[in-house]
Design a protein around this motif. Structure first.
Motif, PDB file in Angstrom:
ATOM      1  N   UNK A  14       1.825   8.338  -3.681  1.00 28.49           N
ATOM      2  CA  UNK A  14       2.248   8.793  -5.006  1.00 28.49           C
ATOM      3  C   UNK A  14       3.748   8.591  -5.215  1.00 28.49           C
ATOM      4  N   UNK A  15       4.530   8.820  -4.185  1.00 27.92           N
ATOM      5  CA  UNK A  15       5.983   8.589  -4.287  1.00 27.92           C
ATOM      6  C   UNK A  15       6.301   7.115  -4.487  1.00 27.92           C
ATOM      7  N   UNK A  16       5.465   6.266  -3.913  1.00 26.46           N
ATOM      8  CA  UNK A  16       5.705   4.824  -3.997  1.00 26.46           C
ATOM      9  C   UNK A  16       5.204   4.231  -5.313  1.00 26.46           C
ATOM     10  N   UNK A  17       3.999   4.590  -5.729  1.00 25.17           N
ATOM     11  CA  UNK A  17       3.358   3.936  -6.865  1.00 25.17           C
ATOM     12  C   UNK A  17       3.395   4.729  -8.169  1.00 25.17           C
ATOM     13  N   UNK A  18       3.553   6.040  -8.105  1.00 24.41           N
ATOM     14  CA  UNK A  18       3.622   6.922  -9.280  1.00 24.41           C
ATOM     15  C   UNK A  18       2.317   7.011 -10.076  1.00 24.41           C
ATOM     16  N   UNK A  19       1.414   6.096  -9.907  1.00 20.87           N
ATOM     17  CA  UNK A  19       0.151   6.092 -10.641  1.00 20.87           C
ATOM     18  C   UNK A  19      -0.892   6.916  -9.892  1.00 20.87           C
ATOM     19  N   UNK A  20      -1.477   7.878 -10.571  1.00 18.18           N
ATOM     20  CA  UNK A  20      -2.508   8.708  -9.952  1.00 18.18           C
ATOM     21  C   UNK A  20      -3.711   7.850  -9.557  1.00 18.18           C
ATOM     22  N   UNK A  21      -4.103   6.924 -10.413  1.00 21.84           N
ATOM     23  CA  UNK A  21      -5.264   6.067 -10.120  1.00 21.84           C
ATOM     24  C   UNK A  21      -5.037   5.230  -8.869  1.00 21.84           C
ATOM     25  N   UNK A  22      -3.865   4.625  -8.761  1.00 21.61           N
ATOM     26  CA  UNK A  22      -3.550   3.798  -7.589  1.00 21.61           C
ATOM     27  C   UNK A  22      -3.483   4.672  -6.345  1.00 21.61           C
ATOM     28  N   UNK A  23      -2.810   5.800  -6.459  1.00 21.21           N
ATOM     29  CA  UNK A  23      -2.657   6.719  -5.333  1.00 21.21           C
ATOM     30  C   UNK A  23      -4.011   7.194  -4.824  1.00 21.21           C
TER      31      UNK A  23
END
Length: 89
Positions: A14-23
């Motif tokens: 989450x810290x890296x991608x910020x996207x909930x879906x990706x995380x």
């Protein structure tokens, strides 16, 4: 606690991608791979079921901002699975 590792992984993603879906998708893929390598459940259907389950648990972790709710749900699901498997013997 098995879910604590997933919590750390999810938070790092989450810290890296910020996207909930990706995380959620990435942590579910790791969760899925671990179950698949252990052999339960097996096959492509098992792989898909665990991915969906891992995604739901990851989203629950995101919504609750903690590990308690996902942990309780995971333990309950494992207990129900054990009861169903025991009943088939």
């Amino acid at each position: 606690m098995r879910n604590s590792c997933r919590g750390v992984i999810q938070e790092t993603f989450h810290r890296t991608f910020k996207s909930v879906s990706v995380t959620v998708g990435l942590q579910a893929t790791i969760f899925d791979a671990a179950h698949f390598l252990m052999g339960f459940p097996n096959g492509i259907i098992g792989f898909l079921i665990v991915f969906v389950w891992g995604s739901m648990i990851g989203y629950l972790r995101h919504r609750t901002k903690g590990l308690l709710a996902p942990y309780i749900v995971h333990v309950a699901a494992d207990g129900i699975t054990a009861l169903v498997l025991a009943a088939q013997v």
